[in-house]
Design an enzyme around this catalytic site. Structure first.
Site, short mmCIF file in Angstrom:
data_model
loop_
_atom_site.label_atom_id
_atom_site.label_comp_id
_atom_site.label_asym_id
_atom_site.label_seq_id
_atom_site.Cartn_x
_atom_site.Cartn_y
_atom_site.Cartn_z
N ALA A 149 30.03 7.96 -21.03
CA ALA A 149 29.27 8.77 -20.01
C ALA A 149 27.21 8.36 -20.34
O ALA A 149 26.53 8.54 -19.35
CB ALA A 149 29.68 9.97 -20.03
N VAL B 253 35.85 13.41 -19.95
CA VAL B 253 34.99 12.16 -19.59
C VAL B 253 34.74 11.38 -20.76
O VAL B 253 33.99 12.38 -21.59
CB VAL B 253 33.56 12.59 -18.57
CG1 VAL B 253 32.73 11.08 -18.76
CG2 VAL B 253 33.97 13.47 -17.30
N CYS B 254 34.58 10.23 -21.25
CA CYS B 254 33.95 10.26 -21.91
C CYS B 254 32.75 9.69 -22.57
O CYS B 254 31.69 9.29 -21.59
CB CYS B 254 34.36 8.63 -22.38
SG CYS B 254 33.81 7.87 -24.10
N ILE B 255 32.47 11.11 -24.11
CA ILE B 255 30.64 10.96 -23.40
C ILE B 255 29.88 9.72 -24.16
O ILE B 255 28.57 9.16 -23.30
CB ILE B 255 30.70 12.40 -25.09
CG1 ILE B 255 29.32 11.90 -25.18
CG2 ILE B 255 31.67 10.93 -26.21
CD1 ILE B 255 28.97 13.26 -25.74
#
Lengths: 130, 119
Positions: A81, A76-78
């Site tokens: 997110a 998940v792209c930090i």
């Protein structure tokens, strides 16, 4: 064939369901999934706090099960997110937020993970948005 | 050989996070020195408008990120000419080095890349 699957739409966007069905079909067809990468609104699919009515598909749970059952590299792209309130325990502590909600099986990491997976796969298949 | 990627950005800069997040993909790829290009299409061309005042929307200036592209090895921004013309943007007053792509060449241009991401 080696696939990287990028998902951009919200948990209940049609593309998010299609991405899961595509991923399942790819494995069933003997293909390999290098990585699933959630970006933009799709990061919410990795929230452990999604609750669906009993007679609706729980898209978060469905993805979580797929990732666990098939030991998928699930990122998940930090940055995306954090903006949308999907945090692991480390980020919740770092930003002093009251709860971590990243579902098991998913890992927060950077956009470099999308590029790295794109380098390793034959096809990058994107779902959602445009 | 490294796999090439085209990022197609189709949203106006102030319509949400789409333009910023498309640009972030390009910048992240550039940081790894990957063969990568950015194409502004449809409302994405509004990202080139001069004289934007993002502070009035309590936003940060996205054009600063566009200007950073050369530092990440992305020297020119590809722009669909028809998208510019349809929105009345003056090609000579854009604040960035661009390469115009004619409608008839868009398909061939996109087909040159191994991967395409559209936001």
């Amino acid at each position: 064939m080696k696939f990287t699957i990028a998902v951009f739409g919200a948990p209940h966007a049609p593309g998010t369901r299609r991405a899961l069905r595509f991923a399942q079909a790819a494995l069933a067809g003997g293909h390999e999934i290098v990585r699933v990468f959630l970006y933009r609104e799709a990061v919410q699919t990795a929230s452990a706090n999604l609750v669906s009515p009993q007679d609706e598909t729980d898209m978060g749970r469905a993805w979580q099960r797929f990732v666990a059952d098939n030991q998928i590299d699930a990122v998940v792209c930090i940055a995306a997110a954090l903006r949308r309130g999907v945090l692991d325990t480390g980020e919740a502590q770092r930003y002093q937020r009251p709860a971590a909600n990243l579902a098991a099986g998913w890992a927060l990491s950077g956009l470099g993970q999308l590029h790295e997976a794109a380098q390793q796969c034959d096809r990058l298949v994107c779902f959602g948005d445009q | 050989m490294a796999r090439s990627m085209l990022v197609i950005s189709r949203q106006a800069p102030w319509s949400g996070l789409a333009a910023r997040e498309a640009l972030d993909i390009a910048l992240a790829g550039g940081a790894f020195e990957l063969p990568l290009a950015l194409l502004l299409l449809d409302d994405g061309v509004f990202q080139l408008s001069a004289g934007q005042r993002p502070e009035s929307l309590e936003q940060k200036d996205l054009s600063a990120n566009l200007k950073a592209l050369p530092l990440f090895g992305i020297e020119t921004i590809h722009v669909a000419r028809d998208s510019l013309v349809q929105r009345g943007l003056d090609i000579d007053s854009l604040g960035h080095p661009i390469e115009l792509i004619e409608e008839s060449r868009l398909g061939d241009f996109i087909a040159r890349f191994d991967h395409v991401v559209t936001l």
